[in-house]
Motif scaffolding. Structure first.
Motif, PDB file in Angstrom:
ATOM      1  N   LYS A  34      49.215 102.760  53.533  1.00 45.40           N
ATOM      2  CA  LYS A  34      49.453 101.597  52.676  1.00 45.40           C
ATOM      3  C   LYS A  34      48.226 100.698  52.556  1.00 45.40           C
ATOM      4  N   VAL A  35      47.474 100.581  53.641  1.00 50.84           N
ATOM      5  CA  VAL A  35      46.336  99.663  53.674  1.00 50.84           C
ATOM      6  C   VAL A  35      45.039 100.372  53.298  1.00 50.84           C
ATOM      7  N   ASP A  36      45.056 101.701  53.320  1.00 46.01           N
ATOM      8  CA  ASP A  36      43.886 102.512  53.010  1.00 46.01           C
ATOM      9  C   ASP A  36      42.755 102.273  54.013  1.00 46.01           C
ATOM     10  N   ILE A  37      43.118 102.344  55.297  1.00 42.39           N
ATOM     11  CA  ILE A  37      42.159 102.268  56.399  1.00 42.39           C
ATOM     12  C   ILE A  37      42.336 103.550  57.209  1.00 42.39           C
ATOM     13  N   THR A  38      41.239 104.025  57.778  1.00 48.07           N
ATOM     14  CA  THR A  38      41.344 105.232  58.597  1.00 48.07           C
ATOM     15  C   THR A  38      42.198 104.946  59.828  1.00 48.07           C
ATOM     16  N   LEU A  39      42.834 105.989  60.322  1.00 45.38           N
ATOM     17  CA  LEU A  39      43.655 105.850  61.528  1.00 45.38           C
ATOM     18  C   LEU A  39      42.827 105.350  62.705  1.00 45.38           C
ATOM     19  N   SER A  40      41.604 105.831  62.830  1.00 45.03           N
ATOM     20  CA  SER A  40      40.778 105.415  63.962  1.00 45.03           C
ATOM     21  C   SER A  40      40.438 103.925  63.890  1.00 45.03           C
ATOM     22  N   ASN A  41      40.104 103.415  62.714  1.00 50.23           N
ATOM     23  CA  ASN A  41      39.796 101.984  62.583  1.00 50.23           C
ATOM     24  C   ASN A  41      41.037 101.127  62.820  1.00 50.23           C
ATOM     25  N   LEU A  42      42.161 101.583  62.335  1.00 47.40           N
ATOM     26  CA  LEU A  42      43.405 100.855  62.541  1.00 47.40           C
ATOM     27  C   LEU A  42      43.790 100.864  64.021  1.00 47.40           C
ATOM     28  N   SER A  43      43.568 101.970  64.684  1.00 50.39           N
ATOM     29  CA  SER A  43      43.849 102.084  66.106  1.00 50.39           C
ATOM     30  C   SER A  43      42.956 101.149  66.924  1.00 50.39           C
ATOM     31  N   LEU A  95      52.790  94.510  55.784  1.00 49.24           N
ATOM     32  CA  LEU A  95      53.780  94.181  56.818  1.00 49.24           C
ATOM     33  C   LEU A  95      54.622  92.954  56.450  1.00 49.24           C
ATOM     34  N   ASP A  96      54.339  92.369  55.290  1.00 44.56           N
ATOM     35  CA  ASP A  96      55.052  91.170  54.835  1.00 44.56           C
ATOM     36  C   ASP A  96      55.050  90.099  55.943  1.00 44.56           C
ATOM     37  N   CYS A  97      53.835  89.697  56.343  1.00 43.60           N
ATOM     38  CA  CYS A  97      53.696  88.707  57.404  1.00 43.60           C
ATOM     39  C   CYS A  97      52.502  87.801  57.124  1.00 43.60           C
ATOM     40  N   GLN A  98      52.275  86.857  57.996  1.00 42.67           N
ATOM     41  CA  GLN A  98      51.159  85.937  57.909  1.00 42.67           C
ATOM     42  C   GLN A  98      50.081  86.354  58.920  1.00 42.67           C
ATOM     43  N   PRO A  99      48.810  85.973  58.697  1.00 44.15           N
ATOM     44  CA  PRO A  99      47.756  86.311  59.657  1.00 44.15           C
ATOM     45  C   PRO A  99      48.070  85.842  61.081  1.00 44.15           C
ATOM     46  N   GLY A 100      48.730  84.707  61.212  1.00 47.03           N
ATOM     47  CA  GLY A 100      49.102  84.192  62.527  1.00 47.03           C
ATOM     48  C   GLY A 100      50.143  85.044  63.245  1.00 47.03           C
ATOM     49  N   ASP A 101      50.832  85.892  62.490  1.00 47.98           N
ATOM     50  CA  ASP A 101      51.779  86.821  63.105  1.00 47.98           C
ATOM     51  C   ASP A 101      51.040  87.974  63.800  1.00 47.98           C
ATOM     52  N   ILE A 102      49.811  88.224  63.356  1.00 51.36           N
ATOM     53  CA  ILE A 102      49.029  89.342  63.878  1.00 51.36           C
ATOM     54  C   ILE A 102      47.989  88.877  64.898  1.00 51.36           C
ATOM     55  N   LEU A 103      47.349  87.743  64.619  1.00 54.47           N
ATOM     56  CA  LEU A 103      46.282  87.235  65.486  1.00 54.47           C
ATOM     57  C   LEU A 103      46.753  85.996  66.235  1.00 54.47           C
ATOM     58  N   GLU A 104      46.439  85.951  67.520  1.00 53.03           N
ATOM     59  CA  GLU A 104      46.870  84.843  68.379  1.00 53.03           C
ATOM     60  C   GLU A 104      45.692  84.414  69.239  1.00 53.03           C
ATOM     61  N   ILE A 160      37.205  91.588  61.844  1.00 54.07           N
ATOM     62  CA  ILE A 160      38.085  92.131  60.807  1.00 54.07           C
ATOM     63  C   ILE A 160      37.749  91.424  59.500  1.00 54.07           C
ATOM     64  N   ARG A 161      37.659  92.170  58.454  1.00 54.06           N
ATOM     65  CA  ARG A 161      37.388  91.582  57.134  1.00 54.06           C
ATOM     66  C   ARG A 161      38.651  90.898  56.633  1.00 54.06           C
ATOM     67  N   PHE A 162      38.451  89.799  55.928  1.00 49.77           N
ATOM     68  CA  PHE A 162      39.596  89.090  55.360  1.00 49.77           C
ATOM     69  C   PHE A 162      40.359  89.982  54.399  1.00 49.77           C
ATOM     70  N   SER A 163      39.663  90.830  53.659  1.00 49.21           N
ATOM     71  CA  SER A 163      40.350  91.723  52.713  1.00 49.21           C
ATOM     72  C   SER A 163      41.243  92.717  53.461  1.00 49.21           C
ATOM     73  N   THR A 164      40.791  93.178  54.616  1.00 46.65           N
ATOM     74  CA  THR A 164      41.599  94.085  55.434  1.00 46.65           C
ATOM     75  C   THR A 164      42.808  93.352  56.003  1.00 46.65           C
ATOM     76  N   LEU A 165      42.582  92.147  56.504  1.00 45.77           N
ATOM     77  CA  LEU A 165      43.677  91.346  57.037  1.00 45.77           C
ATOM     78  C   LEU A 165      44.701  91.039  55.950  1.00 45.77           C
ATOM     79  N   GLU A 166      44.218  90.743  54.757  1.00 49.24           N
ATOM     80  CA  GLU A 166      45.103  90.474  53.618  1.00 49.24           C
ATOM     81  C   GLU A 166      45.962  91.702  53.295  1.00 49.24           C
ATOM     82  N   SER A 167      45.348  92.878  53.289  1.00 50.38           N
ATOM     83  CA  SER A 167      46.079  94.111  52.995  1.00 50.38           C
ATOM     84  C   SER A 167      47.127  94.414  54.063  1.00 50.38           C
TER      85      SER A 167
END
Length: 68
Positions: free
Chosen positions: A24-33, A55-64, A43-50
């Motif tokens: 869905k995000v068009d990132i390699t499995l290794s980079n996502l891992s 995942l239908d979430c906000q950046p704060g849901d992923i980064l803490e 992390i690029r903002f464009s990647t975080l946005e994708s």
């Protein structure tokens, strides 16, 4: 590291596999891992946005931020 990546938590909440998110995000499995395990240095903002869109979430849901 004071920045915690909660990507695995959000993927579990959305019942989405690493393969599915990678497609869905068009990132390699290794980079996502690397991001999922918290080993990424940046992390690029464009990647975080994708990822947030997929995942239908906000950046704060992923980064803490946690004080060391």
């Amino acid at each position: 590291m004071p920045i915690i990546v909660n990507l695995d938590v959000m993927m579990a909440k959305r019942k989405m596999s690493l393969n599915e998110l990678s497609d869905k995000v068009d990132i390699t499995l290794s980079n996502l891992s690397i991001l999922k395990t918290g080993k990424a240095k940046a992390i690029r903002f464009s990647t975080l946005e994708s990822i947030c869109a997929a995942l239908d979430c906000q950046p704060g849901d992923i980064l803490e931020f946690r004080e060391e």
